[in-house]
Design an enzyme around this catalytic site. Structure first.
Site, mmCIF file in Angstrom:
data_model
loop_
_atom_site.group_PDB
_atom_site.id
_atom_site.type_symbol
_atom_site.label_atom_id
_atom_site.label_comp_id
_atom_site.label_asym_id
_atom_site.label_seq_id
_atom_site.Cartn_x
_atom_site.Cartn_y
_atom_site.Cartn_z
ATOM 1 N N GLN A 233 17.630 18.923 3.017
ATOM 2 C CA GLN A 233 17.113 19.987 3.891
ATOM 3 C C GLN A 233 18.091 20.279 5.027
ATOM 4 O O GLN A 233 18.319 21.443 5.381
ATOM 5 C CB GLN A 233 15.789 19.529 4.513
ATOM 6 C CG GLN A 233 14.667 19.355 3.531
ATOM 7 C CD GLN A 233 13.757 20.558 3.486
ATOM 8 O OE1 GLN A 233 13.966 21.516 4.202
ATOM 9 N NE2 GLN A 233 12.760 20.503 2.633
ATOM 10 N N ASP B 193 0.863 12.660 11.863
ATOM 11 C CA ASP B 193 2.089 13.331 12.285
ATOM 12 C C ASP B 193 2.067 13.386 13.804
ATOM 13 O O ASP B 193 1.173 14.002 14.377
ATOM 14 C CB ASP B 193 2.130 14.748 11.687
ATOM 15 C CG ASP B 193 3.481 15.417 11.873
ATOM 16 O OD1 ASP B 193 4.203 15.053 12.822
ATOM 17 O OD2 ASP B 193 3.813 16.303 11.066
ATOM 18 N N ARG C 212 4.563 14.466 15.777
ATOM 19 C CA ARG C 212 5.630 15.280 16.343
ATOM 20 C C ARG C 212 5.098 16.396 17.229
ATOM 21 O O ARG C 212 4.126 17.058 16.900
ATOM 22 C CB ARG C 212 6.471 15.895 15.222
ATOM 23 C CG ARG C 212 7.316 14.868 14.514
ATOM 24 C CD ARG C 212 8.018 15.455 13.330
ATOM 25 N NE ARG C 212 7.095 15.893 12.302
ATOM 26 C CZ ARG C 212 7.484 16.418 11.148
ATOM 27 N NH1 ARG C 212 8.758 16.600 10.916
ATOM 28 N NH2 ARG C 212 6.597 16.766 10.239
ATOM 29 N N CYS D 22 12.952 10.694 0.532
ATOM 30 C CA CYS D 22 12.510 11.934 1.173
ATOM 31 C C CYS D 22 13.540 13.004 0.839
ATOM 32 O O CYS D 22 14.454 12.766 0.063
ATOM 33 C CB CYS D 22 12.383 11.726 2.685
ATOM 34 S SG CYS D 22 13.934 11.206 3.438
HETATM 35 ZN ZN LIG Z 1 13.621 11.629 5.569
#
Ligand SMILES: [Zn+2]
Length: 215
Positions: free
Chosen positions: A88, A143, A145, A83
């Site tokens: 990030q 997802d 979240r 990832c």
């Molecule tokens: Zn990750």
């Protein structure tokens, strides 16, 4: 539909922590913990740049740059190439320390399905499913979240308006729904490697992330 109410959270502790990233970059963060977050998880905020100063009730000043970052043990800590989370996070610390703002470190591994389930999803991805299909195959949503806790944290920090550092339109949508004024969305860089090209392409296609990927 009226906006959902955001339960009040309060700051529990704030303490200065000097940071040194893997690339040698140094910054000082004011780390905040909270009482009253709805899911009972230990989410923390890192105040950087001018937001490393002690929090005052008059808290005006510039609109902070804010990165809600979902925890990724493999990527954040050990630089997993499956990832782009580690890159990030590093970029977020650099940019927010420059302009002033917060990294909201949210304890929602694997898009909210947890670390063990994320590793199981990886094994399914190795058989050809993409990152969203793998979550569904495990009985989760694509997802899971929620950014309600992020809205609670911002409210506790006295922040009503933010510049959002993110490529994910769902973060902006949810935060606005929870009463946070997102005055601008600032895209993050794209960190492509052989191991994460499929993952990033899927995020761009299925999650409508604004990623400019050239393979
Ligand atoms: Zn990750």
């Amino acid at each position: 539909m009226p906006p959902p109410s955001v339960p009040t959270a309060t700051i529990r502790t704030q303490v200065l922590v000097p940071l040194r990233l893997g690339d040698g970059y140094t910054a000082t963060a004011r780390v905040f913990s909270f009482d009253g977050l709805v899911d009972g998880q230990e989410h923390v905020a890192f105040g950087l740049g001018d937001r490393a100063a002690p929090l005052t009730s008059s808290g005006t000043g510039q609109i902070p740059l804010v990165r809600p970052h979902s925890e990724c043990l493999t990527g954040d800590v050990l630089g997993s190439q499956r990832c782009d989370c580690g890159s990030q996070l590093r970029e977020a610390v650099h940019r927010i320390a420059d302009s002033g703002g917060y990294v909201l470190y949210l304890r929602q591994e694997g898009r909210g399905i947890g670390l063990y389930a994320k590793l199981e999803a990886y094994t399914l991805q190795d058989t050809g499913l993409d990152t969203y299909e793998a979550n569904l195959a495990l009985g989760h949503r694509e997802d899971e979240r929620s950014y309600l806790v992020a809205a609670q944290m911002l409210k506790a920090l006295g922040v009503r308006e933010i510049a959002l550092l993110s490529n994910n339109p769902d973060k902006a949508l949810q935060l606005r729904r929870f009463g946070v004024q997102v005055t601008s969305r600032v895209p993050t860089g794209v960190y492509l490697s052989d191991a994460n090209a499929g993952y990033l392409t899927t995020k761009a296609k299925r999650g409508a992330h604004t990623l400019d990927i050239r393979l």
